[in-house]
Design an enzyme around this catalytic site. Sequence first.
Site, mmCIF file in Angstrom:
data_model
loop_
_atom_site.group_PDB
_atom_site.id
_atom_site.type_symbol
_atom_site.label_atom_id
_atom_site.label_comp_id
_atom_site.label_asym_id
_atom_site.label_seq_id
_atom_site.Cartn_x
_atom_site.Cartn_y
_atom_site.Cartn_z
ATOM 1 N N CYS A 17 0.663 -1.065 -0.155
ATOM 2 C CA CYS A 17 -0.169 0.061 -0.059
ATOM 3 C C CYS A 17 0.815 1.190 -0.002
ATOM 4 C CB CYS A 17 -0.892 -0.051 1.038
ATOM 5 S SG CYS A 17 -1.897 1.540 1.533
ATOM 6 N N HIS A 18 0.112 2.391 -0.440
ATOM 7 C CA HIS A 18 0.944 3.490 -0.385
ATOM 8 C C HIS A 18 1.757 3.995 0.916
ATOM 9 C CE1 HIS A 18 -1.348 4.152 -3.975
ATOM 10 N NE2 HIS A 18 -0.360 4.901 -4.546
ATOM 11 N N ARG A 64 -3.248 -3.474 -7.059
ATOM 12 C CA ARG A 64 -2.671 -3.732 -5.708
ATOM 13 C C ARG A 64 -1.717 -4.913 -6.287
ATOM 14 N NH1 ARG A 64 -3.181 -0.314 -3.067
ATOM 15 N NH2 ARG A 64 -3.638 0.052 -0.846
ATOM 16 N N CYS A 100 -10.275 3.649 17.790
ATOM 17 C CA CYS A 100 -10.210 3.142 19.114
ATOM 18 C C CYS A 100 -9.010 3.733 19.949
ATOM 19 C CB CYS A 100 -10.039 1.489 18.870
ATOM 20 S SG CYS A 100 -9.473 0.541 20.518
ATOM 21 N N CYS A 118 -13.341 0.908 24.929
ATOM 22 C CA CYS A 118 -13.052 2.333 25.195
ATOM 23 C C CYS A 118 -14.234 3.421 24.619
ATOM 24 C CB CYS A 118 -11.797 2.556 24.392
ATOM 25 S SG CYS A 118 -12.017 2.950 22.696
ATOM 26 N N HIS A 143 0.876 -3.521 6.076
ATOM 27 C CA HIS A 143 -0.187 -3.437 7.117
ATOM 28 C C HIS A 143 -1.349 -4.037 6.589
ATOM 29 C CE1 HIS A 143 -0.359 -0.118 4.467
ATOM 30 N NE2 HIS A 143 -1.510 -0.134 4.725
ATOM 31 N N GLU A 144 -1.406 -4.756 5.257
ATOM 32 C CA GLU A 144 -2.459 -5.034 4.650
ATOM 33 C C GLU A 144 -2.389 -6.686 4.634
ATOM 34 O OE1 GLU A 144 -3.403 -3.889 0.724
ATOM 35 O OE2 GLU A 144 -3.817 -1.792 1.434
ATOM 36 N N CYS A 154 -11.181 -2.357 20.539
ATOM 37 C CA CYS A 154 -11.087 -2.968 21.743
ATOM 38 C C CYS A 154 -12.508 -3.473 22.362
ATOM 39 C CB CYS A 154 -10.630 -1.908 22.800
ATOM 40 S SG CYS A 154 -11.240 -0.681 23.452
HETATM 41 N N1 NAD Z 1 -8.220 7.296 5.143
HETATM 42 C C1 NAD Z 1 -7.775 6.305 5.282
HETATM 43 O O1 NAD Z 1 -7.852 5.358 6.204
HETATM 44 C C2 NAD Z 1 -6.872 5.664 3.922
HETATM 45 C C3 NAD Z 1 -6.522 4.220 3.966
HETATM 46 C C4 NAD Z 1 -5.955 4.042 2.695
HETATM 47 C C5 NAD Z 1 -5.459 5.062 2.038
HETATM 48 N N2 NAD Z 1 -5.714 6.280 2.295
HETATM 49 C C6 NAD Z 1 -5.343 7.408 1.161
HETATM 50 O O2 NAD Z 1 -6.128 7.345 0.267
HETATM 51 C C7 NAD Z 1 -5.812 7.997 -1.009
HETATM 52 C C8 NAD Z 1 -6.144 7.020 -2.239
HETATM 53 O O3 NAD Z 1 -5.345 5.737 -2.162
HETATM 54 P P1 NAD Z 1 -5.279 4.709 -3.088
HETATM 55 O O4 NAD Z 1 -4.478 3.500 -2.591
HETATM 56 O O5 NAD Z 1 -6.740 4.494 -3.718
HETATM 57 O O6 NAD Z 1 -4.222 5.567 -4.135
HETATM 58 P P2 NAD Z 1 -4.050 5.471 -5.795
HETATM 59 O O7 NAD Z 1 -2.679 6.349 -5.813
HETATM 60 O O8 NAD Z 1 -3.854 4.038 -6.089
HETATM 61 O O9 NAD Z 1 -5.181 6.343 -6.395
HETATM 62 C C9 NAD Z 1 -5.416 7.495 -6.596
HETATM 63 C C10 NAD Z 1 -6.016 7.893 -7.644
HETATM 64 O O10 NAD Z 1 -6.430 9.213 -7.808
HETATM 65 C C11 NAD Z 1 -6.197 9.855 -9.158
HETATM 66 N N3 NAD Z 1 -6.177 11.066 -9.325
HETATM 67 C C12 NAD Z 1 -4.876 11.883 -8.814
HETATM 68 N N4 NAD Z 1 -5.112 13.253 -8.926
HETATM 69 C C13 NAD Z 1 -6.541 13.228 -9.370
HETATM 70 C C14 NAD Z 1 -7.289 14.529 -9.899
HETATM 71 N N5 NAD Z 1 -6.806 15.624 -9.804
HETATM 72 N N6 NAD Z 1 -8.600 14.131 -10.102
HETATM 73 C C15 NAD Z 1 -8.986 12.915 -10.104
HETATM 74 N N7 NAD Z 1 -8.258 11.566 -10.053
HETATM 75 C C16 NAD Z 1 -6.937 11.994 -9.353
HETATM 76 C C17 NAD Z 1 -4.915 8.797 -9.620
HETATM 77 O O11 NAD Z 1 -5.073 8.776 -11.178
HETATM 78 C C18 NAD Z 1 -5.120 7.674 -9.035
HETATM 79 O O12 NAD Z 1 -5.982 6.550 -9.826
HETATM 80 C C19 NAD Z 1 -4.323 7.896 -0.682
HETATM 81 O O13 NAD Z 1 -4.091 9.383 -0.286
HETATM 82 C C20 NAD Z 1 -3.975 7.197 0.314
HETATM 83 O O14 NAD Z 1 -2.913 7.582 1.539
HETATM 84 C C21 NAD Z 1 -6.559 6.785 3.101
HETATM 85 ZN ZN ZN Z 2 -2.813 1.012 3.394
HETATM 86 ZN ZN ZN Z 3 -11.471 0.611 21.925
#
Ligand code: NAD
Ligand code: ZN
Ligand code: ZN
Length: 368
Positions: A40-41, A362, A106, A95, A62-63, A92
Site C-alpha cells: 500500500c501507499h 494492488r 479506538c 473504550c 499492514h494489509e 477493543c
Molecule cells: N483514510 C484512510 O484511512 C486511508 C486508507 C488508505 C489509503 N488512504 C489514502 O487514500 C488515497 C487513495 O489511496 P489509493 O490506494 O486508492 O491511491 P492510488 O494512488 O492508487 O489512487 C489515487 C487515484 O487518484 C487519481 N488522481 C490523482 N489526482 C487526481 C485528480 N486531480 N482528479 C482525479 N483523480 C486523480 C490517480 O490517477 C489515482 O488513480 C491516498 O491518499 C491514500 O494515502 C487513506
Molecule cells: Zn494501506
Molecule cells: Zn476501543
Amino acid sequence: MKIRAAVLEEFGAPLAVQEVDLEEPRAGEVLVRLDACGVCHTDMYTASGADPSGYAPAVLGHEGAGVVERVGEGVTLLGPGDHVVTLFSPQCGECVHCRSDKTNLCLAIREEQNKGHLPDGTTRLSRNGEPIRHFMGTSTFAEYTVMPEIALAKVDPSAPLDRACLFACGLSTGLGAAINTAKVEPGSTCVVFGAGMVGLGAVAGCRLRGAERIVCVDLSDDRLQLAKGQGATDTLTGGPVAVDEVLEMTGGFGADYTFEATGNVDAMRQAVEAARMGWGLCTVAGVAGKGETLDIVPRLLITGRRVAGSSFGGVKGRDQVPEFVRLYLEGEIDVDPFVSHHLTLDEVNRGFELMEAQDGIRSVIRFS
Ligand SMILES: NC(=O)c1ccc[n+]([C@@H]2O[C@H](COP(=O)([O-])OP(=O)(O)OC[C@H]3O[C@@H](n4cnc5c(N)ncnc54)[C@H](O)[C@@H]3O)[C@@H](O)[C@H]2O)c1
Ligand SMILES: [Zn+2]
Ligand SMILES: [Zn+2]
C-alpha cells in the site's frame, strides 16, 4: 523464532529482506502466520521518509491476512487455525470511542502503536538483541507477526487470503467511506474522485447503498474502466473542468455525496465544490502531503455543503471486516480485478515500483 521479514533500515533506501527474531505472543497477543499481504501507499510513504512520524528499523506492511498459529495468555476471541485479517485500526470494544457509533478510532493502544510498540510498550521483533519496531501495529511484510487480539478480524476461512487481505486497508476504507461515513441513501447521485483501491471501494460502497448515479473521476482511462466494473454509471477525466462537468451532469446543483480518494488537495477542493448546495456531503479519505491544506470558500459551507473525514472508512474492524468478506463471498463485491500482481516477499521493493508506475491496483505478496 527466526522469521524472514522486510525491514526498513534507512529512509529512502529499499527495504532489506532478512532473517529477524520474533518472540512468542504475550498476554492478549496472537501469533499469526501470514499468507498474503497487499503493498500500500502508506508503506511506501513511510519507507521514503516523507512521513514525519516514521521510524526505523521497523518491519513494514499492514494489509495482511493469515492464520492464527498460537495465542498468548488470556486470549479468548481467537484460537489456532482461525483465519484473520490484520487491523491497523483496532477495536477493543470497551473504550469510549468503541462504545460510540460515531467513530471507529479506538483509543486502547493508540499511543504505543504510534511508537511502533505492542500495547505493553515493548517489541516482539528484534535482531541480535536490538529491538525492531512494529509498523502500524501490524508488521505484515513478514512470514509471521505478533499482534494484539483486538487488532485481528476473524474472517470466513473459505475466503482466499490473497483477496481477504485487501480488506485490511484500502478496500474497506473506500467501502466504509460510502457506507459508514456518508451513509449514502438509495437513489442518490455520488461522485468519487480517484479510482485507486480506495476510490474503487467507494464506488462499490455507493452501489451497495443503492445509489442511482455514480460518477467516477480519475486521470487514467484504465482505472475508469475498472470503476465501471464496480458500478460507476459515468466516468470523467479529472482536471480543472471536472467540477463544471459534474455541475452540468446534475442540473447545475452538484452531487448528493462526493468522495475524495486521491490524496491531492486540489481534488479535495473539487470534491467539496462538486457537492450539492443544501445537503451535499463531501467525504475526504485521501492523505495529503505534510503541511498541505484544503482550501474551501466558506460560502459553500453556509449554503449547506458539509465536509467529513474518514479514517479506515469509519470501519470498526472486528465487526465489519468479516461482514465485508462475507459480501465478497456472496458475490456482492468483486475483488479479483484489484489483485494485479502476485509477488514473493523478496520482491517487495518491486511492489513499490509497480505502485509508482500505477501498474495495476494492488500487488499482493504471497508467503506460501
Ligand atoms: N483514510 C484512510 O484511512 C486511508 C486508507 C488508505 C489509503 N488512504 C489514502 O487514500 C488515497 C487513495 O489511496 P489509493 O490506494 O486508492 O491511491 P492510488 O494512488 O492508487 O489512487 C489515487 C487515484 O487518484 C487519481 N488522481 C490523482 N489526482 C487526481 C485528480 N486531480 N482528479 C482525479 N483523480 C486523480 C490517480 O490517477 C489515482 O488513480 C491516498 O491518499 C491514500 O494515502 C487513506
Ligand atoms: Zn494501506
Ligand atoms: Zn476501543
